[in-house]
Design a protein around this motif. Sequence first.
Motif, PDB file in Angstrom:
ATOM      1  N   ALA A  92       0.832  -1.208   0.000  1.00 51.77           N
ATOM      2  CA  ALA A  92       0.000   0.000   0.000  1.00 51.77           C
ATOM      3  C   ALA A  92       0.862   1.253   0.000  1.00 51.77           C
ATOM      4  CB  ALA A  92      -0.932  -0.003   1.216  1.00 51.77           C
ATOM      5  N   LEU A  93       2.001   1.205   0.682  1.00 57.45           N
ATOM      6  CA  LEU A  93       2.919   2.340   0.765  1.00 57.45           C
ATOM      7  C   LEU A  93       3.443   2.735  -0.603  1.00 57.45           C
ATOM      8  CD1 LEU A  93       5.721   2.803   3.381  1.00 57.45           C
ATOM      9  CD2 LEU A  93       6.301   2.909   0.969  1.00 57.45           C
ATOM     10  N   THR A  94       3.727   1.755  -1.464  1.00 59.24           N
ATOM     11  CA  THR A  94       4.327   2.057  -2.763  1.00 59.24           C
ATOM     12  C   THR A  94       3.399   2.891  -3.645  1.00 59.24           C
ATOM     13  OG1 THR A  94       3.522  -0.027  -3.744  1.00 59.24           O
ATOM     14  CG2 THR A  94       5.708  -0.037  -2.709  1.00 59.24           C
ATOM     15  N   LEU A  95       2.100   2.792  -3.443  1.00 57.76           N
ATOM     16  CA  LEU A  95       1.164   3.565  -4.248  1.00 57.76           C
ATOM     17  C   LEU A  95       1.280   5.058  -3.984  1.00 57.76           C
ATOM     18  CD1 LEU A  95      -1.951   1.243  -3.923  1.00 57.76           C
ATOM     19  CD2 LEU A  95      -0.741   1.760  -6.047  1.00 57.76           C
ATOM     20  N   THR A  96       1.753   5.441  -2.792  1.00 59.51           N
ATOM     21  CA  THR A  96       1.849   6.856  -2.436  1.00 59.51           C
ATOM     22  C   THR A  96       3.279   7.326  -2.200  1.00 59.51           C
ATOM     23  OG1 THR A  96       1.364   6.182  -0.155  1.00 59.51           O
ATOM     24  CG2 THR A  96      -0.471   7.026  -1.461  1.00 59.51           C
ATOM     25  N   LEU A 143       1.316   0.864 -19.259  1.00 60.30           N
ATOM     26  CA  LEU A 143       2.462  -0.037 -19.229  1.00 60.30           C
ATOM     27  C   LEU A 143       2.519  -0.819 -17.918  1.00 60.30           C
ATOM     28  CD1 LEU A 143       5.223   2.244 -20.810  1.00 60.30           C
ATOM     29  CD2 LEU A 143       4.094   0.277 -21.864  1.00 60.30           C
ATOM     30  N   ALA A 144       2.267  -0.138 -16.794  1.00 61.45           N
ATOM     31  CA  ALA A 144       2.357  -0.792 -15.486  1.00 61.45           C
ATOM     32  C   ALA A 144       1.288  -1.862 -15.318  1.00 61.45           C
ATOM     33  CB  ALA A 144       2.246   0.249 -14.376  1.00 61.45           C
ATOM     34  N   VAL A 145       0.040  -1.542 -15.649  1.00 62.30           N
ATOM     35  CA  VAL A 145      -1.038  -2.509 -15.487  1.00 62.30           C
ATOM     36  C   VAL A 145      -0.878  -3.656 -16.485  1.00 62.30           C
ATOM     37  CG1 VAL A 145      -3.535  -2.851 -15.601  1.00 62.30           C
ATOM     38  CG2 VAL A 145      -2.617  -0.780 -14.566  1.00 62.30           C
ATOM     39  N   GLY A 146      -0.407  -3.343 -17.687  1.00 66.60           N
ATOM     40  CA  GLY A 146      -0.172  -4.403 -18.666  1.00 66.60           C
ATOM     41  C   GLY A 146       0.881  -5.389 -18.189  1.00 66.60           C
ATOM     42  N   ALA A 147       1.962  -4.882 -17.598  1.00 65.63           N
ATOM     43  CA  ALA A 147       3.005  -5.765 -17.071  1.00 65.63           C
ATOM     44  C   ALA A 147       2.471  -6.608 -15.921  1.00 65.63           C
ATOM     45  CB  ALA A 147       4.205  -4.931 -16.612  1.00 65.63           C
ATOM     46  N   LEU A 148       1.656  -5.993 -15.054  1.00 64.22           N
ATOM     47  CA  LEU A 148       1.093  -6.725 -13.925  1.00 64.22           C
ATOM     48  C   LEU A 148       0.133  -7.811 -14.402  1.00 64.22           C
ATOM     49  CD1 LEU A 148       1.132  -6.838 -10.853  1.00 64.22           C
ATOM     50  CD2 LEU A 148      -0.739  -5.193 -10.809  1.00 64.22           C
ATOM     51  N   LEU A 149      -0.618  -7.525 -15.443  1.00 64.41           N
ATOM     52  CA  LEU A 149      -1.518  -8.525 -16.025  1.00 64.41           C
ATOM     53  C   LEU A 149      -0.734  -9.749 -16.490  1.00 64.41           C
ATOM     54  CD1 LEU A 149      -4.218  -6.691 -18.191  1.00 64.41           C
ATOM     55  CD2 LEU A 149      -4.612  -8.630 -16.659  1.00 64.41           C
ATOM     56  N   ARG A 150       0.394  -9.511 -17.136  1.00 64.43           N
ATOM     57  CA  ARG A 150       1.212 -10.620 -17.628  1.00 64.43           C
ATOM     58  C   ARG A 150       1.765 -11.443 -16.475  1.00 64.43           C
ATOM     59  NH1 ARG A 150       6.271 -10.150 -21.920  1.00 64.43           N
ATOM     60  NH2 ARG A 150       6.715 -12.391 -22.012  1.00 64.43           N
ATOM     61  N   ILE A 151       2.197 -10.769 -15.401  1.00 63.44           N
ATOM     62  CA  ILE A 151       2.741 -11.471 -14.236  1.00 63.44           C
ATOM     63  C   ILE A 151       1.669 -12.342 -13.584  1.00 63.44           C
ATOM     64  CG2 ILE A 151       3.646 -11.143 -11.901  1.00 63.44           C
ATOM     65  CD1 ILE A 151       5.081  -8.649 -12.963  1.00 63.44           C
ATOM     66  N   VAL A 152       0.462 -11.785 -13.450  1.00 66.24           N
ATOM     67  CA  VAL A 152      -0.636 -12.543 -12.843  1.00 66.24           C
ATOM     68  C   VAL A 152      -0.989 -13.746 -13.706  1.00 66.24           C
ATOM     69  CG1 VAL A 152      -3.090 -12.452 -12.255  1.00 66.24           C
ATOM     70  CG2 VAL A 152      -1.574 -10.584 -11.571  1.00 66.24           C
ATOM     71  N   ALA A 153      -0.976 -13.561 -15.017  1.00 66.23           N
ATOM     72  CA  ALA A 153      -1.325 -14.658 -15.925  1.00 66.23           C
ATOM     73  C   ALA A 153      -0.336 -15.814 -15.840  1.00 66.23           C
ATOM     74  CB  ALA A 153      -1.390 -14.132 -17.362  1.00 66.23           C
ATOM     75  N   THR A 154       0.937 -15.498 -15.581  1.00 69.16           N
ATOM     76  CA  THR A 154       1.955 -16.550 -15.484  1.00 69.16           C
ATOM     77  C   THR A 154       2.050 -17.146 -14.091  1.00 69.16           C
ATOM     78  OG1 THR A 154       3.682 -14.897 -15.041  1.00 69.16           O
ATOM     79  CG2 THR A 154       3.305 -15.518 -17.343  1.00 69.16           C
ATOM     80  N   GLY A 155       1.343 -16.557 -13.115  1.00 67.56           N
ATOM     81  CA  GLY A 155       1.371 -17.071 -11.755  1.00 67.56           C
ATOM     82  C   GLY A 155       2.614 -16.732 -10.980  1.00 67.56           C
ATOM     83  N   ASP A 156       3.386 -15.739 -11.437  1.00 70.25           N
ATOM     84  CA  ASP A 156       4.636 -15.373 -10.768  1.00 70.25           C
ATOM     85  C   ASP A 156       4.487 -14.126  -9.898  1.00 70.25           C
ATOM     86  OD1 ASP A 156       5.998 -17.457 -11.979  1.00 70.25           O
ATOM     87  OD2 ASP A 156       6.477 -16.259 -13.767  1.00 70.25           O
ATOM     88  N   VAL A 157       3.331 -13.944  -9.303  1.00 67.86           N
ATOM     89  CA  VAL A 157       3.093 -12.753  -8.485  1.00 67.86           C
ATOM     90  C   VAL A 157       3.910 -12.833  -7.198  1.00 67.86           C
ATOM     91  CG1 VAL A 157       1.370 -11.361  -7.309  1.00 67.86           C
ATOM     92  CG2 VAL A 157       0.763 -12.576  -9.395  1.00 67.86           C
ATOM     93  N   THR A 158       4.691 -11.797  -6.947  1.00 62.17           N
ATOM     94  CA  THR A 158       5.474 -11.686  -5.719  1.00 62.17           C
ATOM     95  C   THR A 158       5.219 -10.320  -5.099  1.00 62.17           C
ATOM     96  OG1 THR A 158       7.400 -10.730  -6.826  1.00 62.17           O
ATOM     97  CG2 THR A 158       7.283 -13.143  -6.714  1.00 62.17           C
ATOM     98  N   LEU A 159       5.613 -10.169  -3.841  1.00 58.41           N
ATOM     99  CA  LEU A 159       5.470  -8.870  -3.182  1.00 58.41           C
ATOM    100  C   LEU A 159       6.276  -7.799  -3.906  1.00 58.41           C
ATOM    101  CD1 LEU A 159       5.595  -9.805   0.612  1.00 58.41           C
ATOM    102  CD2 LEU A 159       3.635  -8.951  -0.673  1.00 58.41           C
ATOM    103  N   TRP A 160       7.456  -8.167  -4.415  1.00 54.50           N
ATOM    104  CA  TRP A 160       8.283  -7.185  -5.105  1.00 54.50           C
ATOM    105  C   TRP A 160       7.644  -6.761  -6.425  1.00 54.50           C
ATOM    106  CZ3 TRP A 160      11.240  -4.568  -2.264  1.00 54.50           C
ATOM    107  CH2 TRP A 160      11.904  -5.151  -1.180  1.00 54.50           C
ATOM    108  N   ALA A 161       6.983  -7.684  -7.103  1.00 53.81           N
ATOM    109  CA  ALA A 161       6.285  -7.329  -8.340  1.00 53.81           C
ATOM    110  C   ALA A 161       5.139  -6.358  -8.046  1.00 53.81           C
ATOM    111  CB  ALA A 161       5.745  -8.583  -9.028  1.00 53.81           C
ATOM    112  N   LEU A 162       4.391  -6.631  -6.974  1.00 51.78           N
ATOM    113  CA  LEU A 162       3.306  -5.733  -6.592  1.00 51.78           C
ATOM    114  C   LEU A 162       3.840  -4.368  -6.173  1.00 51.78           C
ATOM    115  CD1 LEU A 162       1.062  -8.176  -4.506  1.00 51.78           C
ATOM    116  CD2 LEU A 162       0.707  -7.407  -6.867  1.00 51.78           C
TER     117      LEU A 162
END
Length: 421
Positions: free
Chosen positions: A63-67, A99-118
Amino acid sequence: MSTQALPAARTPVRPADPRGTRNTVVLLVFTAITNLADGITKIALPVLATRITSSPGAVSLVALTLTLPWLLASLPVGVLVDRADRRRLLWLANGIRLLAVGALLRIVATGDVTLWALATAGTVLGVAEVIALTSESALVPAIVPRAGRERANAWITGVETAANEFCGPFVGGLLLAAGTGVALGTTWVAYLAAALVLLLLTGRFRAVRTAAAPGSGPARAGRQFTEGLRYLWRHRLLRTMALILTVLCASWGAWLALMPLIAKELMGLSPREYGVVLSALGIGGLVGALTVGRVNRLLGHRWAMFADLVSTLVMMAVPVLTSSLWAVAAAAFLGGMGGTLWSVNARLIAQNIVPDAIMGRFSSAARLLSWGAMPLGAGLIGVLAEAFGIRVAFLVFAAAVAATIPPFLRVVTAGELRGAV
């Protein structure tokens, strides 16, 4: 130094622009779409974090990274806004978001979601938000005459609140229930639509430069970065308002950072139910936007702003006293309404005092102190919750909000506000 002691340079009078109404409507539509998407990401990223970890510190980090970019990028972005075409900067912001949401979509689709990616996605989206909101706030006094600014600010704040705090989280909860890919895909489409809407914005929107305006002459880069901050700090009323808002925003950052964990661990809420809780903020904010004119006429601008201090105190104190869903939602409603009353009046005051030539730098400086406090609040409450528990952490922030009441009553007086509203 009092307000009277510091001469306030006025925005140069502009000739009537028949395109002003059209541009205002376009700006409102852009605000609605982008804030709807922002509201979805506000719920999506922390919820994704809770699926990876149950640590309060880790969830608050996302949540901190958003602000956080408000602390890191505000001042240089302010200089950019005062030198570049503000409409083109809105396009730049939305390009970054895509660009940011598109990259996140790809990460979620591959199942490689990590805290650092978020965290990375949140930081990039935060930078885009700094560019967009600073550019947008600097555009308002350029396209709206002084007499219509209270209404325009109420409309824009109402749209921001309804989309970001009410519709966004609520829709985000429904979309997350349908699937993370659905939620992020909808967000991507919304940012694209907002970028296309900007094609309807006409004219060139650069700062009006006058010989007397601060920062209009040649100056070193470092001085340009701090021009808005120095203007704010010399102005007693603006300085006090900014410092109080710093505490309020830190509290909001803290509340938003740990509410996903409270909803999951203490209340047992589903993503949809958590979206409903967050939406209480938006409902209150929307009510505030619809009634701010009447509240100002009934109570005066001073007491309308004071209501935000009281409502934020209630919002932070209630989770200390109870875990009741309805009590927390009611407190959030009051917090949302108070926040809108403050936002509309604070924007009006600044737009009537600050010269257009440094509006971008002033806005970025003010948000550096206020919105920049949101990641600090998010980080601090995570540390406090880890060490002492969530309820003690909320109590600390409630006490901090209460401490802003004496300076507000001493400085934000009817005399100081005279001529600024």
